[in-house]
Design a protein around this motif. Structure first.
Motif, PDB file in Angstrom:
ATOM      1  N   ARG A 109       0.808  -1.234   0.000  1.00 31.85           N
ATOM      2  CA  ARG A 109       0.000   0.000   0.000  1.00 31.85           C
ATOM      3  C   ARG A 109       0.833   1.272   0.000  1.00 31.85           C
ATOM      4  O   ARG A 109       0.448   2.292   0.568  1.00 31.85           O
ATOM      5  CB  ARG A 109      -0.942   0.030   1.205  1.00 31.85           C
ATOM      6  N   ARG A 110       2.023   1.178  -0.589  1.00 33.93           N
ATOM      7  CA  ARG A 110       2.909   2.351  -0.669  1.00 33.93           C
ATOM      8  C   ARG A 110       3.531   2.392  -2.067  1.00 33.93           C
ATOM      9  O   ARG A 110       3.288   1.512  -2.876  1.00 33.93           O
ATOM     10  CB  ARG A 110       4.045   2.214   0.351  1.00 33.93           C
ATOM     11  N   SER A 111       4.394   3.379  -2.285  1.00 37.58           N
ATOM     12  CA  SER A 111       5.146   3.409  -3.544  1.00 37.58           C
ATOM     13  C   SER A 111       6.014   2.150  -3.605  1.00 37.58           C
ATOM     14  O   SER A 111       6.333   1.576  -2.556  1.00 37.58           O
ATOM     15  CB  SER A 111       6.053   4.633  -3.557  1.00 37.58           C
ATOM     16  N   PRO A 112       6.419   1.705  -4.807  1.00 32.93           N
ATOM     17  CA  PRO A 112       7.210   0.473  -4.890  1.00 32.93           C
ATOM     18  C   PRO A 112       8.447   0.475  -3.979  1.00 32.93           C
ATOM     19  O   PRO A 112       8.722  -0.538  -3.320  1.00 32.93           O
ATOM     20  CB  PRO A 112       7.607   0.418  -6.359  1.00 32.93           C
ATOM     21  N   ALA A 113       9.174   1.604  -3.905  1.00 33.06           N
ATOM     22  CA  ALA A 113      10.385   1.610  -3.071  1.00 33.06           C
ATOM     23  C   ALA A 113      10.024   1.379  -1.602  1.00 33.06           C
ATOM     24  O   ALA A 113      10.634   0.549  -0.914  1.00 33.06           O
ATOM     25  CB  ALA A 113      11.130   2.932  -3.244  1.00 33.06           C
ATOM     26  N   ASN A 114       9.002   2.075  -1.121  1.00 35.24           N
ATOM     27  CA  ASN A 114       8.624   1.907   0.284  1.00 35.24           C
ATOM     28  C   ASN A 114       7.870   0.613   0.538  1.00 35.24           C
ATOM     29  O   ASN A 114       7.949   0.050   1.633  1.00 35.24           O
ATOM     30  CB  ASN A 114       7.815   3.119   0.765  1.00 35.24           C
ATOM     31  N   THR A 115       7.146   0.137  -0.479  1.00 37.07           N
ATOM     32  CA  THR A 115       6.487  -1.170  -0.355  1.00 37.07           C
ATOM     33  C   THR A 115       7.539  -2.249  -0.145  1.00 37.07           C
ATOM     34  O   THR A 115       7.416  -3.106   0.740  1.00 37.07           O
ATOM     35  CB  THR A 115       5.657  -1.479  -1.633  1.00 37.07           C
ATOM     36  N   MET A 116       8.607  -2.194  -0.949  1.00 34.25           N
ATOM     37  CA  MET A 116       9.650  -3.222  -0.819  1.00 34.25           C
ATOM     38  C   MET A 116      10.338  -3.113   0.547  1.00 34.25           C
ATOM     39  O   MET A 116      10.631  -4.128   1.177  1.00 34.25           O
ATOM     40  CB  MET A 116      10.690  -3.107  -1.946  1.00 34.25           C
ATOM     41  N   ALA A 117      10.542  -1.884   1.013  1.00 36.10           N
ATOM     42  CA  ALA A 117      11.179  -1.709   2.327  1.00 36.10           C
ATOM     43  C   ALA A 117      10.271  -2.292   3.412  1.00 36.10           C
ATOM     44  O   ALA A 117      10.713  -3.035   4.295  1.00 36.10           O
ATOM     45  CB  ALA A 117      11.439  -0.222   2.582  1.00 36.10           C
ATOM     46  N   TYR A 118       8.989  -1.999   3.308  1.00 35.56           N
ATOM     47  CA  TYR A 118       8.031  -2.451   4.322  1.00 35.56           C
ATOM     48  C   TYR A 118       7.894  -3.977   4.306  1.00 35.56           C
ATOM     49  O   TYR A 118       7.920  -4.636   5.350  1.00 35.56           O
ATOM     50  CB  TYR A 118       6.681  -1.777   4.034  1.00 35.56           C
ATOM     51  N   LEU A 119       7.763  -4.532   3.092  1.00 37.33           N
ATOM     52  CA  LEU A 119       7.561  -5.986   3.020  1.00 37.33           C
ATOM     53  C   LEU A 119       8.829  -6.751   3.400  1.00 37.33           C
ATOM     54  O   LEU A 119       8.758  -7.882   3.881  1.00 37.33           O
ATOM     55  CB  LEU A 119       7.085  -6.394   1.619  1.00 37.33           C
ATOM     56  N   LYS A 142      14.682  -2.748  -0.721  1.00 43.52           N
ATOM     57  CA  LYS A 142      14.083  -1.474  -1.158  1.00 43.52           C
ATOM     58  C   LYS A 142      14.734  -0.968  -2.456  1.00 43.52           C
ATOM     59  O   LYS A 142      14.118  -0.251  -3.227  1.00 43.52           O
ATOM     60  CB  LYS A 142      14.157  -0.424  -0.054  1.00 43.52           C
ATOM     61  N   TYR A 143      15.994  -1.367  -2.675  1.00 43.19           N
ATOM     62  CA  TYR A 143      16.668  -0.903  -3.902  1.00 43.19           C
ATOM     63  C   TYR A 143      15.965  -1.407  -5.158  1.00 43.19           C
ATOM     64  O   TYR A 143      16.070  -0.809  -6.219  1.00 43.19           O
ATOM     65  CB  TYR A 143      18.144  -1.321  -3.914  1.00 43.19           C
ATOM     66  N   LEU A 144      15.265  -2.528  -5.013  1.00 43.30           N
ATOM     67  CA  LEU A 144      14.512  -3.045  -6.165  1.00 43.30           C
ATOM     68  C   LEU A 144      13.452  -2.022  -6.585  1.00 43.30           C
ATOM     69  O   LEU A 144      13.291  -1.722  -7.777  1.00 43.30           O
ATOM     70  CB  LEU A 144      13.866  -4.384  -5.785  1.00 43.30           C
ATOM     71  N   GLY A 145      12.746  -1.487  -5.585  1.00 38.56           N
ATOM     72  CA  GLY A 145      11.737  -0.469  -5.890  1.00 38.56           C
ATOM     73  C   GLY A 145      12.369   0.801  -6.433  1.00 38.56           C
ATOM     74  O   GLY A 145      11.851   1.424  -7.354  1.00 38.56           O
ATOM     75  N   MET A 146      13.526   1.143  -5.877  1.00 38.27           N
ATOM     76  CA  MET A 146      14.190   2.376  -6.345  1.00 38.27           C
ATOM     77  C   MET A 146      14.700   2.209  -7.775  1.00 38.27           C
ATOM     78  O   MET A 146      14.576   3.117  -8.603  1.00 38.27           O
ATOM     79  CB  MET A 146      15.358   2.713  -5.439  1.00 38.27           C
ATOM     80  N   MET A 147      15.253   1.036  -8.053  1.00 35.78           N
ATOM     81  CA  MET A 147      15.747   0.787  -9.406  1.00 35.78           C
ATOM     82  C   MET A 147      14.598   0.914 -10.407  1.00 35.78           C
ATOM     83  O   MET A 147      14.753   1.445 -11.504  1.00 35.78           O
ATOM     84  CB  MET A 147      16.366  -0.613  -9.484  1.00 35.78           C
ATOM     85  N   GLY A 148      13.418   0.438  -9.974  1.00 27.96           N
ATOM     86  CA  GLY A 148      12.239   0.537 -10.832  1.00 27.96           C
ATOM     87  C   GLY A 148      11.902   1.988 -11.141  1.00 27.96           C
ATOM     88  O   GLY A 148      11.611   2.335 -12.290  1.00 27.96           O
ATOM     89  N   ALA A 149      11.979   2.828 -10.113  1.00 25.73           N
ATOM     90  CA  ALA A 149      11.636   4.241 -10.333  1.00 25.73           C
ATOM     91  C   ALA A 149      12.610   4.868 -11.334  1.00 25.73           C
ATOM     92  O   ALA A 149      12.213   5.653 -12.209  1.00 25.73           O
ATOM     93  CB  ALA A 149      11.666   4.992  -9.009  1.00 25.73           C
TER      94      ALA A 149
END
Ligand code: PFF
Length: 454
Positions: free
Chosen positions: A75-85, A96-103
């Motif tokens: 329920r967050r942006s991909p970077a924060n979703t990955m950090a949370y999960l 979380k870098y996975l979400g950041m790389m996506g951005a």
């Protein structure tokens, strides 16, 4: 905590259909109508299409389910979703870098996507009165050398993307996609009807659907895989970002199948419309990115009411591109808004500006910067396209599959999917856990081994 108990700060789609439309809006775009046909032409027709379809079904759909699932659970942006999960799964915070790389991948793609969308935009103003298909070939070539026009349309397109994302994708999308996507679909069907009148319908269709297995090599497979990721908007968090706004009671599996089906249908119909025109006019299927801009204007010249259909087609193609472009910008903007607590419009303008600047280099890469070839013999536009679609998206896909298949608790995964454990669920999990990472990994190794890049 399940996603039912939480909501994204960016809002929630108002109904089940809106998520489907938004995801389909992200998926259906230039990738289907511009890129799929020219790649099929460049990589040998049926062989490419076959590998592409297999990739969609066995890799794309399972990863799409995984991406939606991640987004909705986080329920967050991909970077924060990955950090949370990652915390929830007691895994390394570096996920979380996975979400950041996506951005970042989203910005890279947006930069050249916007240039190509600018072509569609510019073609709204085309006269459609040329006297041969070759005429449109020359038109397109000289258009690519007209830097002012290229940059002008690229700029307006990015501006429109920023404007919608700044207002919030939910508001921005819900208003128009519902109405416009069906009209685009009808025009493509009409173009297919026109294709049956060209005298080369059978030739075109068999070129698309008769695989010549001798043409399948590492290069073709990597290109088809990259195209499968690109067309379904996978591997960089676009679908994850949208999943965060999905109602908790919506069925993820059937939604993903539905979106993938619609997307594939549009791509195949675009191919069925275009290749008969190619063969009927003795054009070269492998001309590259100009294919649609050469074949379709010529079809419009010859169709009854063609001028009207032509304008409408390019208007709708531009809008389809816009609904994809906003999903390229959203993961980065949502991340910055959440993390830096700044206003949405500032984040959208800042990231949009970066994409715009990079896009200028892409716009110039057909003439002024034609000699600048960062990857192999590819110009800047093609290099970014290659790097993002054939490297970053599949790489993102591998890690998404590994995270959901191996890192998350199985019970959390199944809880979010809200399905009884049965054959379908097991098949999906198997594809995600083993097939996706191994096959995509293997294709990478093959690609490097066979020097696909140069
Ligand atoms: N799927 C879009 C298309 O086919 O045009 C392009 C795209 C959008 C790619 C969003 C990737 C993405 F994350």
């Amino acid at each position: 905590m399940t996603s039912e108990a939480r909501k994204s700060i960016h809002g929630t789609w108002t109904g089940k259909w809106t998520f489907i439309l938004a995801a389909a809006g992200s998926a259906v775009g230039l990738g289907n109508i511009w890129k799929f046909p020219y790649m099929a032409g460049e990589y040998g027709g049926g062989a490419f299409v076959l590998v592409y379809l297999v990739c969609i079904l066995l890799i794309g759909v399972p990863i799409m389910i995984a991406e939606i699932l991640l987004g909705r659970r986080g329920r967050r942006s991909p970077a924060n979703t990955m950090a949370y999960l990652a915390v929830e799964a007691r895994a390394f915070p570096q996920w979380k870098y996975l979400g950041m790389m996506g951005a970042v991948a989203g910005l890279l793609i947006l930069s050249f996507y916007s240039v190509a969308a600018g072509w569609a935009f510019a073609y709204i103003f085309e006269e459609f009165n040329g006297t041969s298909a070759e005429y449109y070939g020359q038109e397109f070539d000289s258009f690519l050398k007209d830097e002012t026009r290229l940059i002008f349309f690229h700029s307006i397109f990015i501006f429109a993307t920023i404007f919608i994302v700044a207002r919030g994708v939910i508001k921005g999308i819900e208003i128009w996609i519902n109405r416009l996507m069906p009209i685009l679909f009808i025009i493509i069907v009409l173009l297919c009807v026109y294709a049956t009148q060209t005298g080369a319908f059978f030739e075109g269709v068999s070129y698309l659907f008769t695989p010549d297995f001798s043409k399948i090599n590492a290069k073709v497979i990597l290109a088809a895989l990259g195209q499968a990721f690109f067309t379904l908007s996978l591997g960089m968090g676009a679908i994850m970002a949208y999943g965060a706004y999905m109602p908790a009671n919506q069925n993820i599996g059937s939604t993903a199948l539905y979106v993938a089906f619609l997307d594939t249908l549009v791509a195949l119909l675009a191919g069925i419309a275009i290749f008969p025109i190619v063969f009927a006019n003795n054009l070269e299927p492998a001309v590259g990115p100009g294919l649609v801009f050469v074949t379709l204007p010529w079809a419009f010249v010859n169709m009854p009411l063609g001028i009207i259909f032509g304008k409408l087609f390019f208007v709708l193609l531009t809008i389809a591109a816009l609904s994809s472009a906003i999903s390229l910008l959203e993961p980065g903007v949502a991340w910055i808004v959440e993390s830096l607590k700044i206003k949405r419009y500032i984040a959208a303008a800042g990231l949009g500006f970066i994409a715009w600047t990079l896009g200028i280099f892409s716009a110039l890469s057909f003439d002024l910067l034609a000699g600048f070839t960062p990857i192999g013999d590819k110009n800047f536009f093609d290099s970014l396209d290659f790097l993002s679609n054939q490297v970053l998206l599949p790489l993102g896909g591998i890690f998404i599959a590994i995270f959901v298949g191996w890192v998350m608790k199985r019970s959390d995964v199944f809880e979010e999917l809200n399905l009884k454990e049965g054959l379908v669920l097991k098949a999906w999990f198997f594809l995600l856990k083993f097939v996706s990472p191994l096959v995509v990994g293997l294709i990478f190794v093959l690609a490097v081994f066979f020097g696909v890049v140069t």
